[in-house]
Design a protein around this motif. Structure first.
Motif, PDB file in Angstrom:
ATOM      1  N   LEU A 150      -8.614  -0.307   3.319  1.00 60.24           N
ATOM      2  CA  LEU A 150      -8.140   0.139   2.007  1.00 60.24           C
ATOM      3  C   LEU A 150      -9.274   0.778   1.217  1.00 60.24           C
ATOM      4  CD1 LEU A 150      -5.867  -2.892   1.049  1.00 60.24           C
ATOM      5  CD2 LEU A 150      -5.159  -0.691   1.975  1.00 60.24           C
ATOM      6  N   GLN A 151     -10.463   0.197   1.287  1.00 57.19           N
ATOM      7  CA  GLN A 151     -11.612   0.781   0.582  1.00 57.19           C
ATOM      8  C   GLN A 151     -11.954   2.152   1.136  1.00 57.19           C
ATOM      9  OE1 GLN A 151     -13.451   0.155  -2.152  1.00 57.19           O
ATOM     10  NE2 GLN A 151     -11.837  -1.336  -2.527  1.00 57.19           N
TER      11      GLN A 151
ATOM     12  N   GLY B 254      -6.355   3.894  -5.978  1.00 53.96           N
ATOM     13  CA  GLY B 254      -7.142   2.675  -5.941  1.00 53.96           C
ATOM     14  C   GLY B 254      -6.351   1.407  -6.154  1.00 53.96           C
ATOM     15  N   TYR B 255      -7.083   0.336  -6.427  1.00 50.05           N
ATOM     16  CA  TYR B 255      -6.509  -1.002  -6.547  1.00 50.05           C
ATOM     17  C   TYR B 255      -5.844  -1.197  -7.907  1.00 50.05           C
ATOM     18  CZ  TYR B 255      -6.304  -6.051  -6.979  1.00 50.05           C
ATOM     19  OH  TYR B 255      -5.878  -7.326  -7.186  1.00 50.05           O
TER      20      TYR B 255
ATOM     21  N   LYS C 286      -9.355   4.732  -0.143  1.00 49.06           N
ATOM     22  CA  LYS C 286      -9.013   4.540  -1.557  1.00 49.06           C
ATOM     23  C   LYS C 286      -8.769   5.830  -2.321  1.00 49.06           C
ATOM     24  CE  LYS C 286     -13.742   4.222  -3.364  1.00 49.06           C
ATOM     25  NZ  LYS C 286     -14.263   5.156  -2.402  1.00 49.06           N
ATOM     26  N   ASP C 287      -9.246   6.963  -1.822  1.00 45.26           N
ATOM     27  CA  ASP C 287      -9.042   8.235  -2.511  1.00 45.26           C
ATOM     28  C   ASP C 287      -7.700   8.878  -2.181  1.00 45.26           C
ATOM     29  OD1 ASP C 287     -11.493   8.023  -3.754  1.00 45.26           O
ATOM     30  OD2 ASP C 287     -12.548   9.072  -2.146  1.00 45.26           O
TER      31      ASP C 287
ATOM     32  N   LYS D 190      -8.908  -4.999   4.024  1.00 47.24           N
ATOM     33  CA  LYS D 190      -9.598  -4.640   2.785  1.00 47.24           C
ATOM     34  C   LYS D 190     -10.591  -3.505   3.020  1.00 47.24           C
ATOM     35  CE  LYS D 190      -9.114  -8.891   0.163  1.00 47.24           C
ATOM     36  NZ  LYS D 190      -9.792 -10.018  -0.484  1.00 47.24           N
TER      37      LYS D 190
ATOM     38  N   SER E  62      -9.004   7.636 -10.206  1.00 42.63           N
ATOM     39  CA  SER E  62      -8.704   6.235  -9.953  1.00 42.63           C
ATOM     40  C   SER E  62      -7.957   5.628 -11.138  1.00 42.63           C
ATOM     41  CB  SER E  62      -9.990   5.446  -9.699  1.00 42.63           C
ATOM     42  OG  SER E  62     -10.715   5.317 -10.901  1.00 42.63           O
TER      43      SER E  62
ATOM     44  N   THR F 100      -2.879   3.878  -3.151  1.00 41.86           N
ATOM     45  CA  THR F 100      -2.962   2.864  -4.192  1.00 41.86           C
ATOM     46  C   THR F 100      -2.369   1.579  -3.622  1.00 41.86           C
ATOM     47  OG1 THR F 100      -2.465   2.336  -6.495  1.00 41.86           O
ATOM     48  CG2 THR F 100      -0.746   3.471  -5.276  1.00 41.86           C
ATOM     49  N   TRP F 101      -2.881   0.422  -4.073  1.00 42.53           N
ATOM     50  CA  TRP F 101      -2.392  -0.843  -3.531  1.00 42.53           C
ATOM     51  C   TRP F 101      -2.539  -1.967  -4.549  1.00 42.53           C
ATOM     52  CZ3 TRP F 101      -7.221   1.035  -2.556  1.00 42.53           C
ATOM     53  CH2 TRP F 101      -8.291   0.170  -2.697  1.00 42.53           C
TER      54      TRP F 101
ATOM     55  N   VAL G  89       0.860  -1.180   0.000  1.00 43.48           N
ATOM     56  CA  VAL G  89       0.000   0.000   0.000  1.00 43.48           C
ATOM     57  C   VAL G  89       0.895   1.228   0.000  1.00 43.48           C
ATOM     58  CG1 VAL G  89      -1.876   1.193   1.180  1.00 43.48           C
ATOM     59  CG2 VAL G  89      -1.663  -1.290   1.391  1.00 43.48           C
TER      60      VAL G  89
END
Length: 152
Positions: free
Chosen positions: A45-46, A138-139, A49-50, A42, A130, A53-54, A4
């Motif tokens: 991370l959500q 983000g992811y 998310k803004d 998780k 994103s 990045t991960w 992350v």
């Protein structure tokens, strides 16, 4: 395991998200941490998310990160000799394998859990968008390795 990386700064961060970033130990831009892949992380991370990045990393790349940017409490670099003396592992590669398998944590060996990376060469993509929109947030999945290599 997820790598992350914090992409955005602290200006205008909502308190809940700031607390989440603190719990992830991501206090500054271009800091990185390795976290387990479980529902608790998780969710964190959500929520953040803004600002981050991960993606998934493998043991080979994790050993590169530890060797180049890993620090012992006190500021010394992590070396194969240090790992051999202070753990059951012979070198950084074996340690990275154990971390990926969740057998050991960095803090158990007195290694700082945060990696201070350089800003990426050629810069970030847009830090307000994103990945799906052409930005940096983000992811990323396996593509996190490409970004992290530019930051080592």
């Amino acid at each position: 395991m997820f790598l992350v990386i914090r992409v955005r700064g602290t200006t205008g961060v909502i308190q809940d998200i700031a607390d989440t970033l603190d719990m992830l130990r991501l206090n500054r831009i271009s800091h990185a941490v390795v976290v387990e892949e479980n529902p608790s992380y998780k969710g964190m991370l959500q929520k953040a998310k803004d600002y981050i990045t991960w993606g998934e990393i493998d043991a080979e790349f994790l050993s590169q990160v530890i060797a180049k940017r890993g620090r012992i409490v006190g500021g010394e670099k992590v070396t194969d000799e240090y790992v051999a003396e202070n753990s059951d592992y012979k070198n950084i590669d074996e340690l990275a394998e154990a971390i990926i398998k969740s057998e050991v944590k960095l803090a158990d060996l007195n290694i700082k859990p945060v990696f201070r990376l350089h800003p990426p060469r050629k810069g970030y993509e847009d830090i307000r968008l994103s990945i799906q929109e052409g930005g940096s947030l983000g992811y990323r999945g396996e593509n996190i390795v490409e970004l992290a290599k530019r930051m080592l």
